[in-house]
Scaffold this motif. Structure first.
Motif, PDB file in Angstrom:
ATOM      1  N   LEU A  51      -8.269   3.356   3.489  1.00 39.66           N
ATOM      2  CA  LEU A  51      -7.818   2.632   2.298  1.00 39.66           C
ATOM      3  C   LEU A  51      -8.579   1.325   2.096  1.00 39.66           C
ATOM      4  O   LEU A  51      -8.642   0.818   0.975  1.00 39.66           O
ATOM      5  CB  LEU A  51      -6.320   2.347   2.395  1.00 39.66           C
ATOM      6  CG  LEU A  51      -5.391   3.577   2.382  1.00 39.66           C
ATOM      7  CD1 LEU A  51      -3.949   3.138   2.578  1.00 39.66           C
ATOM      8  CD2 LEU A  51      -5.550   4.341   1.079  1.00 39.66           C
ATOM      9  N   ARG A  52      -9.160   0.786   3.148  1.00 39.64           N
ATOM     10  CA  ARG A  52      -9.874  -0.480   3.039  1.00 39.64           C
ATOM     11  C   ARG A  52     -11.153  -0.337   2.213  1.00 39.64           C
ATOM     12  O   ARG A  52     -11.692  -1.338   1.744  1.00 39.64           O
ATOM     13  CB  ARG A  52     -10.210  -0.996   4.440  1.00 39.64           C
ATOM     14  CG  ARG A  52      -8.975  -1.255   5.308  1.00 39.64           C
ATOM     15  CD  ARG A  52      -9.380  -1.556   6.733  1.00 39.64           C
ATOM     16  NE  ARG A  52     -10.244  -2.730   6.795  1.00 39.64           N
ATOM     17  CZ  ARG A  52      -9.804  -3.980   6.861  1.00 39.64           C
ATOM     18  NH1 ARG A  52      -8.496  -4.205   6.895  1.00 39.64           N
ATOM     19  NH2 ARG A  52     -10.646  -4.977   6.908  1.00 39.64           N
ATOM     20  N   TRP A  70      -9.512  -0.781  -5.426  1.00 35.84           N
ATOM     21  CA  TRP A  70      -8.319  -1.572  -5.681  1.00 35.84           C
ATOM     22  C   TRP A  70      -7.983  -2.480  -4.485  1.00 35.84           C
ATOM     23  O   TRP A  70      -7.480  -3.602  -4.661  1.00 35.84           O
ATOM     24  CB  TRP A  70      -7.125  -0.671  -6.012  1.00 35.84           C
ATOM     25  CG  TRP A  70      -6.746   0.290  -4.911  1.00 35.84           C
ATOM     26  CD1 TRP A  70      -7.154   1.571  -4.775  1.00 35.84           C
ATOM     27  CD2 TRP A  70      -5.881   0.015  -3.792  1.00 35.84           C
ATOM     28  NE1 TRP A  70      -6.621   2.147  -3.646  1.00 35.84           N
ATOM     29  CE2 TRP A  70      -5.823   1.216  -3.032  1.00 35.84           C
ATOM     30  CE3 TRP A  70      -5.147  -1.088  -3.375  1.00 35.84           C
ATOM     31  CZ2 TRP A  70      -5.072   1.326  -1.867  1.00 35.84           C
ATOM     32  CZ3 TRP A  70      -4.401  -0.976  -2.226  1.00 35.84           C
ATOM     33  CH2 TRP A  70      -4.357   0.191  -1.467  1.00 35.84           C
ATOM     34  N   TYR A  71      -8.240  -1.952  -3.263  1.00 36.60           N
ATOM     35  CA  TYR A  71      -7.961  -2.760  -2.067  1.00 36.60           C
ATOM     36  C   TYR A  71      -8.847  -4.004  -2.038  1.00 36.60           C
ATOM     37  O   TYR A  71      -8.378  -5.116  -1.772  1.00 36.60           O
ATOM     38  CB  TYR A  71      -8.167  -1.909  -0.817  1.00 36.60           C
ATOM     39  CG  TYR A  71      -7.823  -2.616   0.488  1.00 36.60           C
ATOM     40  CD1 TYR A  71      -6.547  -2.544   1.025  1.00 36.60           C
ATOM     41  CD2 TYR A  71      -8.776  -3.373   1.161  1.00 36.60           C
ATOM     42  CE1 TYR A  71      -6.230  -3.191   2.219  1.00 36.60           C
ATOM     43  CE2 TYR A  71      -8.470  -4.031   2.340  1.00 36.60           C
ATOM     44  CZ  TYR A  71      -7.195  -3.941   2.870  1.00 36.60           C
ATOM     45  OH  TYR A  71      -6.896  -4.590   4.030  1.00 36.60           O
ATOM     46  N   LYS A  72     -10.140  -3.832  -2.290  1.00 35.29           N
ATOM     47  CA  LYS A  72     -11.052  -4.969  -2.269  1.00 35.29           C
ATOM     48  C   LYS A  72     -10.720  -5.967  -3.370  1.00 35.29           C
ATOM     49  O   LYS A  72     -10.813  -7.185  -3.175  1.00 35.29           O
ATOM     50  CB  LYS A  72     -12.477  -4.476  -2.425  1.00 35.29           C
ATOM     51  CG  LYS A  72     -12.949  -3.590  -1.270  1.00 35.29           C
ATOM     52  CD  LYS A  72     -14.388  -3.138  -1.469  1.00 35.29           C
ATOM     53  CE  LYS A  72     -14.856  -2.268  -0.308  1.00 35.29           C
ATOM     54  NZ  LYS A  72     -16.265  -1.787  -0.503  1.00 35.29           N
ATOM     55  N   LEU A 117      -0.515  -4.461   2.752  1.00 30.31           N
ATOM     56  CA  LEU A 117      -1.585  -3.539   2.372  1.00 30.31           C
ATOM     57  C   LEU A 117      -2.108  -2.740   3.548  1.00 30.31           C
ATOM     58  O   LEU A 117      -2.476  -1.572   3.397  1.00 30.31           O
ATOM     59  CB  LEU A 117      -2.747  -4.325   1.742  1.00 30.31           C
ATOM     60  CG  LEU A 117      -2.487  -5.000   0.395  1.00 30.31           C
ATOM     61  CD1 LEU A 117      -3.687  -5.849  -0.004  1.00 30.31           C
ATOM     62  CD2 LEU A 117      -2.201  -3.958  -0.680  1.00 30.31           C
ATOM     63  N   ASP A 118      -2.184  -3.347   4.721  1.00 31.90           N
ATOM     64  CA  ASP A 118      -2.832  -2.709   5.862  1.00 31.90           C
ATOM     65  C   ASP A 118      -1.883  -1.740   6.544  1.00 31.90           C
ATOM     66  O   ASP A 118      -0.663  -1.932   6.584  1.00 31.90           O
ATOM     67  CB  ASP A 118      -3.320  -3.752   6.856  1.00 31.90           C
ATOM     68  CG  ASP A 118      -4.329  -4.698   6.227  1.00 31.90           C
ATOM     69  OD1 ASP A 118      -5.375  -4.216   5.775  1.00 31.90           O
ATOM     70  OD2 ASP A 118      -4.042  -5.920   6.188  1.00 31.90           O
ATOM     71  N   GLN A 162     -11.294   1.445  -0.619  1.00 33.76           N
ATOM     72  CA  GLN A 162     -10.939   1.686  -2.005  1.00 33.76           C
ATOM     73  C   GLN A 162     -11.199   0.450  -2.869  1.00 33.76           C
ATOM     74  O   GLN A 162     -11.024  -0.692  -2.414  1.00 33.76           O
ATOM     75  CB  GLN A 162      -9.471   2.096  -2.114  1.00 33.76           C
ATOM     76  CG  GLN A 162      -9.112   3.355  -1.342  1.00 33.76           C
ATOM     77  CD  GLN A 162      -9.806   4.583  -1.916  1.00 33.76           C
ATOM     78  OE1 GLN A 162     -10.010   4.703  -3.141  1.00 33.76           O
ATOM     79  NE2 GLN A 162     -10.186   5.507  -1.038  1.00 33.76           N
ATOM     80  N   ASN A 188       1.913  -9.766   2.380  1.00 33.84           N
ATOM     81  CA  ASN A 188       0.877  -8.752   2.538  1.00 33.84           C
ATOM     82  C   ASN A 188       1.430  -7.554   3.293  1.00 33.84           C
ATOM     83  O   ASN A 188       1.844  -7.672   4.453  1.00 33.84           O
ATOM     84  CB  ASN A 188      -0.313  -9.344   3.294  1.00 33.84           C
ATOM     85  CG  ASN A 188      -1.433  -8.342   3.495  1.00 33.84           C
ATOM     86  OD1 ASN A 188      -1.511  -7.338   2.767  1.00 33.84           O
ATOM     87  ND2 ASN A 188      -2.285  -8.594   4.468  1.00 33.84           N
ATOM     88  N   GLY A 206       0.834  -1.208   0.000  1.00 34.86           N
ATOM     89  CA  GLY A 206       0.000   0.000   0.000  1.00 34.86           C
ATOM     90  C   GLY A 206       0.856   1.240   0.000  1.00 34.86           C
ATOM     91  O   GLY A 206       2.069   1.190   0.244  1.00 34.86           O
TER      92      GLY A 206
END
Length: 506
Positions: A417-418, A422-424, A409-410, A420, A407, A340
């Motif tokens: 951001l969760r 792209w995140y999903k 991302l978080d 968004q 990972n 991220g």
């Protein structure tokens, strides 16, 4: 009474000095305590003199080889003695009045000169003894009492039993002569009569059935319970078994606490050596990193240290030297790195650069943003100089399962951001890829994770991670001990000789 033994064939052992004599008894003098033998043999060689007399003090052992019967004639024994060179052996005594007799096997003496017989006669010869030619044991004991009481006359059980049994049980024994000396140990071991061995087998099963094992164990258990002694075990109870690293003495488990935090930890972990590692809150962890940066442990140094430790753990998860071998070019592992636009993502990019340098095929996913953090820009610049591949769309990620998903991302702060797209999309791809997931510096348990991790790597000190974080590992990012003391943490390094160690939940 001693004259009743005249004509008997005997073997007299006079010790090592005089040797062994064999012959027929010609005279027994009770007054002078002497015995005479006619036609004697000395150590298997016929003597030149016709008669030899022995004193009781010179005799070490006296053995009777043959007892003459009432109708026995000396001429038969003497003539046979002259022919075979063995006193009395091979002489066929006349049968009894009813014409019947008993045939016995008597081994040949090895101390007298012998004529070589046929092969069929090498082991034994037949002797016919009628019942009238035998006498009872009590009769012999009564008439030989004067001889046996004197010094040197030692009666042996094996020698007497061969000539003093019942007429139906007479079995001559082996003389056991070798080099003129008696082998007493052989006679003691092999001198028993074969007829005395029972023919019936011992009933093991019947005797075992007489033993009630359950009743005996119950009685022992009852006694030990009443007396208060320690139980030795019952048939239904297995004894305790201990490993080589376990203590037999019962004691409370030893707790090694060498790290003490200022506030009560929400969760505690322990290392393989039993050292307790407490968890810290996110605020205390953030303060620890801030103080370390103030003392010179900059963000760039921390990113580099985190990238090295994370890449080492990833390389071991990929197979280590067994998989990453220059000869196995066809087994090059593939790693999908999901990052991220934050510091956690920069840590992942640093890890991807080290993995690519170790000949791992790295696919880096990073969404496009107009403005990036300086740390991310610097790490991307270094990553572009490797053979790694960078993508910004989920469609460019591989459709087939990869070897490992990392990972990053978080983030602890930017929870928006969760939401968004792209995140999903990336979370859905990771859950469908079925590859094991390694999470670097995951957020605390209060925040819900989108991707379930199999392993999680914590930095410095662990956060109170939840069950979805998987197995927790701890890496050393180079924070000095005095920095821990400055924030109120009594710290002693739990790493030992390693930079990455596993933690277990207590």
């Amino acid at each position: 009474m001693a004259t009743d033994w005249l004509g008997s064939i005997v073997s007299i052992n006079c010790g090592e000095s005089l040797g062994v004599y064999q012959g027929r008894v010609s005279a027994v003098d009770q007054v002078s305590q002497t015995i005479s033998l006619t036609r004697p043999f000395h150590n298997g060689v016929k003597c030149l003199v016709p008669e030899v007399t022995f004193r009781a003090g010179d005799i070490t052992e006296l053995k009777i080889l043959e007892i003459p019967g009432p109708g026995d004639s000396r001429q038969c024994g003497d003539s046979q003695q002259m022919e075979t060179g063995i006193p009395g052996v091979g002489c066929q005594v006349g049968p009894s009045q009813n014409g019947t007799g008993k045939v016995l096997k008597k081994p040949m003496s090895s101390s007298a000169p012998q004529n070589i017989p046929r092969r069929t006669d090498m082991k034994s010869q037949d002797i016919v003894i009628s019942p009238q030619q035998q006498c009872s044991k009590s009769y012999m004991d009564r008439h030989m009492e004067t001889l046996t009481q004197s010094k040197g006359f030692r009666r042996r059980h094996n020698s007497w039993s061969s000539s003093s049994r019942h007429p139906n049980q007479v079995t001559p024994k082996k003389s056991g002569l070798k080099n003129g000396q008696m082998k007493s140990k052989d006679d003691e071991c092999f001198g028993d009569d074969i007829d005395e061995i029972p023919d019936t087998d011992f009933d093991f099963e019947g005797n075992l059935a007489l033993f009630d094992k359950a009743a005996v164990f119950e009685e022992i258990e009852t006694y030990e319970r009443r007396s208060g002694t320690r139980s030795r075990g019952t048939p239904n109870e297995k004894p305790a078994r201990y490993r080589h690293d376990e203590n037999i003495l019962e004691s409370e488990p030893i707790v090694y606490r060498r790290i003490v935090v200022p506030q009560n930890p929400h969760k505690e972990f322990c290392t393989d050596s039993g050292l307790v590692v407490p968890s810290v809150s996110y605020e205390l962890h953030k303060k620890l990193l801030s103080v370390a940066e103030k003392h010179g442990l900059t963000l760039e140094r921390r990113l580099e240290m985190t990238g090295v430790c994370a890449s080492q753990m990833a390389l071991s998860l990929l197979g280590g030297p067994n998989r990453l071998n220059p000869k196995n070019v066809h087994q090059r592992p593939t790693v999908a790195l999901l990052c991220g636009p934050h510091v956690k993502g920069a840590q992942g990019i640093s890890c991807g650069r080290h993995l690519s340098n170790h000949d791992v095929h790295v696919i880096l996913f990073l969404p496009n943003f107009v403005k990036m953090l300086e740390s991310i820009t610097n790490e991307l610049n270094l990553f572009s100089k490797t053979q790694g591949q960078q993508v910004s769309s989920v469609k460019d990620l591989p459709d087939t399962p990869v070897d490992l998903v990392i990972n990053c991302l978080d983030c602890h702060e930017n929870a928006f951001l969760r939401d968004q797209p792209w995140y999903k999309a990336v979370v859905d791809w990771a859950n469908q890829n079925r590859a094991p997931v390694l999470s670097i510096d995951p957020p605390i348990s209060e925040m819900e994770l989108g991707i379930d991790a199999k392993w999680s790597l914590a930095l410095g000190l662990p956060l109170p991670l939840g069950e979805r974080a998987g197995r927790v590992y701890l890496c050393d990012i180079g924070i000095p001990q005095k920095v821990f003391q400055e924030v109120g943490i009594n710290y002693h390094s739990p790493f030992g000789c390693k930079f990455v160690i596993p933690l277990h939940s207590t």
